[in-house]
Motif scaffolding. Sequence first.
Motif, short mmCIF file in Angstrom:
data_model
loop_
_atom_site.label_atom_id
_atom_site.label_comp_id
_atom_site.label_asym_id
_atom_site.label_seq_id
_atom_site.Cartn_x
_atom_site.Cartn_y
_atom_site.Cartn_z
N VAL A 141 0.85 -1.19 0.00
CA VAL A 141 0.00 0.00 0.00
C VAL A 141 0.89 1.24 0.00
O VAL A 141 1.84 1.34 0.78
CB VAL A 141 -0.93 0.03 1.23
N VAL A 142 0.58 2.17 -0.90
CA VAL A 142 1.29 3.45 -0.96
C VAL A 142 0.29 4.55 -0.60
O VAL A 142 -0.68 4.77 -1.31
CB VAL A 142 1.87 3.70 -2.37
N ILE A 143 0.54 5.22 0.53
CA ILE A 143 -0.36 6.27 1.00
C ILE A 143 0.25 7.62 0.64
O ILE A 143 1.37 7.94 1.03
CB ILE A 143 -0.58 6.17 2.52
N ILE A 144 -0.51 8.40 -0.12
CA ILE A 144 -0.05 9.71 -0.59
C ILE A 144 -0.86 10.79 0.09
O ILE A 144 -2.09 10.80 0.01
CB ILE A 144 -0.20 9.82 -2.11
N THR A 145 -0.17 11.70 0.76
CA THR A 145 -0.81 12.84 1.40
C THR A 145 -0.40 14.10 0.66
O THR A 145 0.81 14.39 0.52
CB THR A 145 -0.40 12.95 2.88
N THR A 146 -1.35 14.83 0.14
CA THR A 146 -1.03 16.03 -0.62
C THR A 146 -0.95 17.24 0.32
O THR A 146 -1.36 17.19 1.48
CB THR A 146 -2.07 16.28 -1.72
N LYS A 147 -0.43 18.32 -0.20
CA LYS A 147 -0.18 19.50 0.60
C LYS A 147 -1.48 20.19 1.00
O LYS A 147 -2.45 20.22 0.24
CB LYS A 147 0.71 20.47 -0.16
N LYS A 148 -1.45 20.77 2.19
CA LYS A 148 -2.56 21.56 2.70
C LYS A 148 -2.00 22.86 3.27
O LYS A 148 -0.79 22.99 3.48
CB LYS A 148 -3.34 20.79 3.78
N ALA A 149 -2.88 23.79 3.51
CA ALA A 149 -2.44 25.09 4.05
C ALA A 149 -1.88 24.91 5.46
O ALA A 149 -2.44 24.18 6.27
CB ALA A 149 -3.61 26.06 4.06
N LYS A 205 -5.00 21.41 -8.37
CA LYS A 205 -5.17 20.82 -7.04
C LYS A 205 -5.83 21.84 -6.13
O LYS A 205 -5.44 23.02 -6.11
CB LYS A 205 -3.80 20.41 -6.49
N ALA A 206 -6.85 21.40 -5.40
CA ALA A 206 -7.53 22.27 -4.43
C ALA A 206 -7.82 21.47 -3.18
O ALA A 206 -8.54 20.46 -3.23
CB ALA A 206 -8.82 22.84 -5.02
N ASN A 207 -7.24 21.88 -2.06
CA ASN A 207 -7.51 21.28 -0.76
C ASN A 207 -8.04 22.36 0.18
O ASN A 207 -7.45 23.45 0.29
CB ASN A 207 -6.24 20.68 -0.16
N MET A 208 -9.16 22.07 0.85
CA MET A 208 -9.77 23.05 1.75
C MET A 208 -10.16 22.39 3.05
O MET A 208 -10.61 21.23 3.08
CB MET A 208 -11.00 23.68 1.09
N LYS A 229 -16.52 21.40 17.45
CA LYS A 229 -16.63 19.96 17.33
C LYS A 229 -16.66 19.47 15.88
O LYS A 229 -16.32 18.33 15.61
CB LYS A 229 -17.89 19.46 18.04
N VAL A 230 -17.07 20.31 14.97
CA VAL A 230 -17.28 19.88 13.59
C VAL A 230 -16.29 20.58 12.66
O VAL A 230 -16.14 21.80 12.70
CB VAL A 230 -18.72 20.17 13.13
N SER A 231 -15.65 19.79 11.83
CA SER A 231 -14.79 20.33 10.78
C SER A 231 -15.04 19.53 9.51
O SER A 231 -15.36 18.35 9.55
CB SER A 231 -13.32 20.26 11.17
N ILE A 232 -14.91 20.21 8.38
CA ILE A 232 -15.12 19.57 7.09
C ILE A 232 -13.92 19.87 6.20
O ILE A 232 -13.17 20.82 6.43
CB ILE A 232 -16.43 20.05 6.41
N GLY A 233 -13.76 19.05 5.18
CA GLY A 233 -12.64 19.25 4.27
C GLY A 233 -12.93 18.73 2.88
O GLY A 233 -13.83 17.90 2.68
N LEU A 234 -12.15 19.21 1.93
CA LEU A 234 -12.30 18.82 0.53
C LEU A 234 -10.92 18.70 -0.08
O LEU A 234 -10.08 19.60 0.07
CB LEU A 234 -13.13 19.86 -0.23
N ASN A 235 -10.66 17.57 -0.77
CA ASN A 235 -9.41 17.37 -1.49
C ASN A 235 -9.75 17.00 -2.93
O ASN A 235 -10.52 16.06 -3.17
CB ASN A 235 -8.59 16.23 -0.87
N THR A 236 -9.20 17.72 -3.89
CA THR A 236 -9.46 17.40 -5.29
C THR A 236 -8.16 17.51 -6.09
O THR A 236 -7.31 18.35 -5.80
CB THR A 236 -10.50 18.35 -5.92
#
Length: 1002
Positions: free
Chosen positions: A223-231, A355-358, A365-372
């Motif tokens: 398994v290769v896990i790729i984490t992209t950049k975020k702010a 690339k768009a990460n938000m 208590k609640v957080s949301i995110g988007l990776n594209t």
Amino acid sequence: MKRLVSLYILLMAVCMQLPAQNKPVSGKVLDASTKNPLPFVTITNVTNKSASLKTDVSGNFSVNVTARTVLVFSFVGYKPRTVTLTPGDTAFTVNLEKDISGLSEVVVIGYGQQKKSDITSAVASLSGKELSELPVTSINSALQARVPGVQIRSAGYEPGAGTSIKIRGINSITQGGGPIYVVDGVIVTGDIREINPYDIESVDILKDASAAAIYGSRASEGVVIITTKKAKSGRASIDYNGYYGVQKINRTYDFVDGKTYANLRRLAWSDEDPAAWPMNDPATDKKIFSAVELKSLAEGKTYNWADAITQVAPMQSHTLSISNGIGKNKIYLSGNYLDQSGIIKGSELKRYSLKANMESSVTEKVSIGLNTNFSHLDNNVVSNEAYYNAISMSPLRPIYDSTGKPMVDIDPNTGTITVTNPLALTNEAVFKKIDDRLIGNVYLDYKVIPSLTFRSNAGADIYKNQQFEYYPRSTGAGYLLKGLAKVQNFGYRDFLWENTLTYDYNLSEKHSINVLSGFTFQKRRQEWNFEQASGFPTDELTYKNMSLANRRDLIQSDYFNWATSSVLGRVIYKYKQRYILNLTARYDGSSRFGAQHRYGFFPSISGAWRLIDEPFIGVKFKSRVNDAKIRVSYGVIGNQDISYDNVFARLNSASYPFNGTSQSTGYQLGSNQGNDALKWESQYQFNTGFDLAMFSSRVQLTVDFYNKDVHNLLLQRNLALSQGYDTKMINVASLNTKGIDIGIKLAPVKTPSFDWQVDLNFSKYKSKVTSLLPGRDSLSPYLKVGEAPNSLIVDYVFDGIYNKGDDFKLNPTGKPGDVRVKDLNNDGIINQYDRAIVGRTTPKGWGGIWNYFRYKRVSLTVFASYMYGHDIYNKAYTDYLYSNGRNVILKEGLNYWTPENTNTNIPRPNAFGSSTRTLPSGSSSYAVQKGDFIRIRNITVAYDFSPALLSRVKIKSMGVYGQVLEPFLFTKYKGIDPEIDAGSYDIYPRFRTILFGVKIGL
């Protein structure tokens, strides 16, 4: 009296001061960067060791200060800090900074994260900064030779070529499809060249079964896990990274010129029949040379076909990213443009990616995110025939005709093109691939209570590939057909939904626990269609109007879908921060299997002992050794990568005659009988390893030993004719792989002005088949019990060249100058039973060496890779060495046998291969060569400008660099590329790249 009064006042002052001196001083220990409290931090009271203590679960502590007191705060993964207190001090806060040794680095382990110091299994990590050191077009290319246990081979060197990757050797005989990739939580398969390497934050590779078991049925290849950049929190920035360079062929064959080629051709024909084709006879020349070749001979011309189709090719890339981590809403945007022209004319790759990460903290208590990640690839490909045709073409054939167009040479007897002009394939034929891919997910995190988090993640991988081909009348494929066109569409849509609960709680100072549970569902829909047509009125429109074709040669389509549902769980327990236990399990169900074995269970267990944290380890030992940890793991993982055709019988279209005249279209059974009793291929892997860091982490060592047993491997079984089918896939074989992975990081010199860092890695494995079909220890010359599957080179054993006076009983029609091979079974004849294992393609070891030198603001990076102990079947070299009077040969081939030159291993030239006719397959072990090599992959010189200088122009950082990719190769291999697949021809040459780039941060 005065003395008594003075003494009384002194005693009163002392009594009033004593309560103040005994008053406890309270404090809190925080992470310096996140400001989160650190629980159970060790506080050593140097002044009074018996008064040492630890912080509570919230990072609070209290200490009595009766005199000057020295406290040392230490915590795993953080730099120790010394604080001096004096009587009268009040409450204070201690901020601990993370240790750059890497123990506090966060490693992604699948559905979660873990500190490197707590890892219990075999996980390798590479940062985005390390990945971006090479200006490669794909992530896998950047990983090559950087991670122990990971073997990566390029599928080719043309722009847009993919890669193949093996993690810890061979894991299947028939079903190996490579590892799965997890991109920001989305499980994807296939090549991931669509992702810009500069958008990567980190790559974590789960190598053993214990680490990969959380992915169960899909993890047998790793398994290769790729984490992209975020702010980054609290920061806003704009960054640019761009480079421009040129590519040039770095190794070529040295062929003979036209005149020498002509003499060899005459000699080859004359050797077959001197009376029919006498040497240096004009009548013979007219028979064996074409008219255009005779003209070149008369004019003394030689044509270099390889130079005609190759070029010095430009390459450029530009990445611009914007990041804003201020406030509750964080956003990272990135765009990339890549343009790589190929060194063979007509080949090119253009990639456009966004690339768009938000991330957004909706409430506490609640957080949301988007990776594209969206990418569009426009890839022009040249035929595999182009380069091979060019380097094997007669140097007497003109490249262009009198009009300046590529020469088309027609055989007057057959009316066909004799040899396709490579320039027609590069300049006039069309082969275009267009890829569009969207990988993205949206997630929601909800803190039910401070220690319990719920995450829901919905992801998608949407892929579309289009291929367009057209071969005009100037090519061999399109000449008689009057144009040949092919159009293909392939695409799939993967949808993923995952829901997990994570419970993270420190029970007490000694006990902590992390519990993960979850449910996942993934579904794929895949479609493919293909159309081939020919007979076009003109070549001008190529494939763009298929309705103009006179013939519909072939129309095909395919469709399938599958779904996988799973439940998973993991428990990580720590005792005294030094004993760590990890239990993982996944229960998978897949529609790719029949009802009998649709579900599989994949458990694992692993543990680690942080030896360095034991109380019996003395201070003197700890002053030299920073980390010492032992790991042991065992787990089971599976492979669901099987075709529906193996589970269910396929019906193929067919035509049935009725009444002897009319035909009716219907269906008939395919050749393979479905087997709905197929099981998962299951891998049982044991791993043990240790991690060691010494001398302020200037020496770091990681070693892993592993043993893998793979059972229920799938093989095709031939059936009796009475069964109505030819074959049937069954679970029957087994395989064992043992190996070792070693990684070393060194910092020999580390001063403010000069820095030297070294990374070394070494890998080795040995695979062997342990069982095949019942009662069979061999299914083919290439698949045997006791040998690695599909890794054997089997051929006749070369025994030199026949000379005058030799015994010709093995070759009664032979003569001096013929190739001689050994009669291994001594039966007096040469046949297939004299073939033997003459080489093995599996290397005995491979790895990489990375060196980094920095003097003030100037740095030098040198990266090399190596491989040894494997063989390559260099059939191309033999073809270019043995002259058959048709193909051009190497200058080395001029050392052929003659009555005066008998001390050679090269047979005499012969137009019909008589000199090699003793070889039933036309080849022997002569073509087998050692593939050992050391390749310098990258040399980089960089300069970083002074922050003081940049601050005047409002620039945060700026650096420039120059690179040379693959400048040197050290090998005794006689071909062009020792990393080529065994038995392959050079269809696209390897190249050297020189480029210059700049990095700017605002």
